[in-house]
Design a protein around this motif. Structure first.
Motif, PDB file in Angstrom:
ATOM      1  N   THR A 122      -4.415   2.239   2.287  1.00 14.83           N
ATOM      2  CA  THR A 122      -3.739   1.019   2.170  1.00 14.83           C
ATOM      3  C   THR A 122      -3.018   0.522   3.214  1.00 14.83           C
ATOM      4  N   VAL A 123      -1.941   1.622   3.073  1.00 17.23           N
ATOM      5  CA  VAL A 123      -0.139   1.368   3.590  1.00 17.23           C
ATOM      6  C   VAL A 123      -0.323   1.713   4.715  1.00 17.23           C
ATOM      7  N   VAL A 124      -0.717   3.601   5.461  1.00 18.35           N
ATOM      8  CA  VAL A 124      -0.699   3.292   6.613  1.00 18.35           C
ATOM      9  C   VAL A 124      -1.691   2.274   7.078  1.00 18.35           C
ATOM     10  N   ALA A 125      -2.636   1.840   6.721  1.00 16.88           N
ATOM     11  CA  ALA A 125      -3.270   1.430   8.123  1.00 16.88           C
ATOM     12  C   ALA A 125      -2.357  -0.463   8.455  1.00 16.88           C
ATOM     13  N   GLU A 126      -2.069  -0.844   6.920  1.00 16.59           N
ATOM     14  CA  GLU A 126      -1.025  -2.000   7.274  1.00 16.59           C
ATOM     15  C   GLU A 126       0.577  -1.585   7.977  1.00 16.59           C
ATOM     16  N   HIS A 127       1.429  -0.397   7.530  1.00 10.53           N
ATOM     17  CA  HIS A 127       2.468  -0.360   8.192  1.00 10.53           C
ATOM     18  C   HIS A 127       2.629   1.781   9.234  1.00 10.53           C
ATOM     19  N   GLY A 128       1.655   1.650   9.121  1.00 11.74           N
ATOM     20  CA  GLY A 128       1.745   2.687   9.959  1.00 11.74           C
ATOM     21  C   GLY A 128       2.363   3.718   9.666  1.00 11.74           C
TER      22      GLY A 128
END
Length: 188
Positions: A20-26
């Protein structure tokens, strides 16, 4: 050796939160933010994923393996042209799924010790096989190789990451695909 049940639960939870975090922030998302949102200490995150590359490898491995398998399936079931075009579209969609993943994958290819190296190398090889198959049938340019194809996929992923170009990304994928695939002669 299998993980204890609680360790496996932490691992799975960390991966879900990281996705989720990587999808949001790369791909450069803060590891501290991942640990905080997963409600674990940073040491717990590092125990499971000692490096950013190890975390990315765990996040990306399934999709990279699926794309590699997809290439093999297409190679066996579709025309060379259709196989390459379908796989190219899926590979570009994948690299667009996480902002910054292109840089991580390119770096991994240059570093044999990277946790991502094997998965990225396998993916590049799979695309290269599809390209060579299409080339052998006169359906793809002969002045490209698997490295070039992988670079083009990365470039198209980068275009999709850029707000100024994102609306043109699908069009540019079509332009690149048309440039790679040659026209079939009449009667073929």
């Amino acid at each position: 050796m299998p993980m204890r049940a609680d360790a496996q639960k932490n691992y799975d939870h960390l991966l879900a939160v990281a996705r989720t975090v990587v999808a949001e922030h790369g791909a450069d998302a803060s590891l501290r933010d991942i640990a905080r949102r997963a409600e674990v200490g940073l040491a717990t995150l590092y125990r499971h994923f000692p490096t950013r590359e190890a975390l990315l490898e765990a996040l990306l491995r399934t999709t990279l393996d699926e794309l590699t398998q997809m290439a093999a399936d297409l190679e066996a079931s579709a025309s060379p042209r259709e196989a390459l075009a379908s796989w190219l579209r899926e590979a570009v969609a994948f690299v667009r799924s996480y902002n910054g993943v292109v840089s991580a994958m390119a770096a991994a290819l240059a570093d044999d010790s990277s946790a991502l190296h094997a998965s990225c190398s396998n993916l590049r090889s799979a695309g290269g096989r599809l390209l060579r198959r299409a080339q052998s049938q006169g359906e793809a340019r002969h002045d490209l190789d698997g490295v070039d194809l992988f670079a083009l996929i990365g470039a198209l992923g980068w275009v999709g990451d850029q707000p100024a170009f994102a609306s043109r990304a699908e069009h540019l994928l079509g332009v690149v695909a048309t440039a790679i695939l040659t026209k079939c002669e009449a009667g073929r």
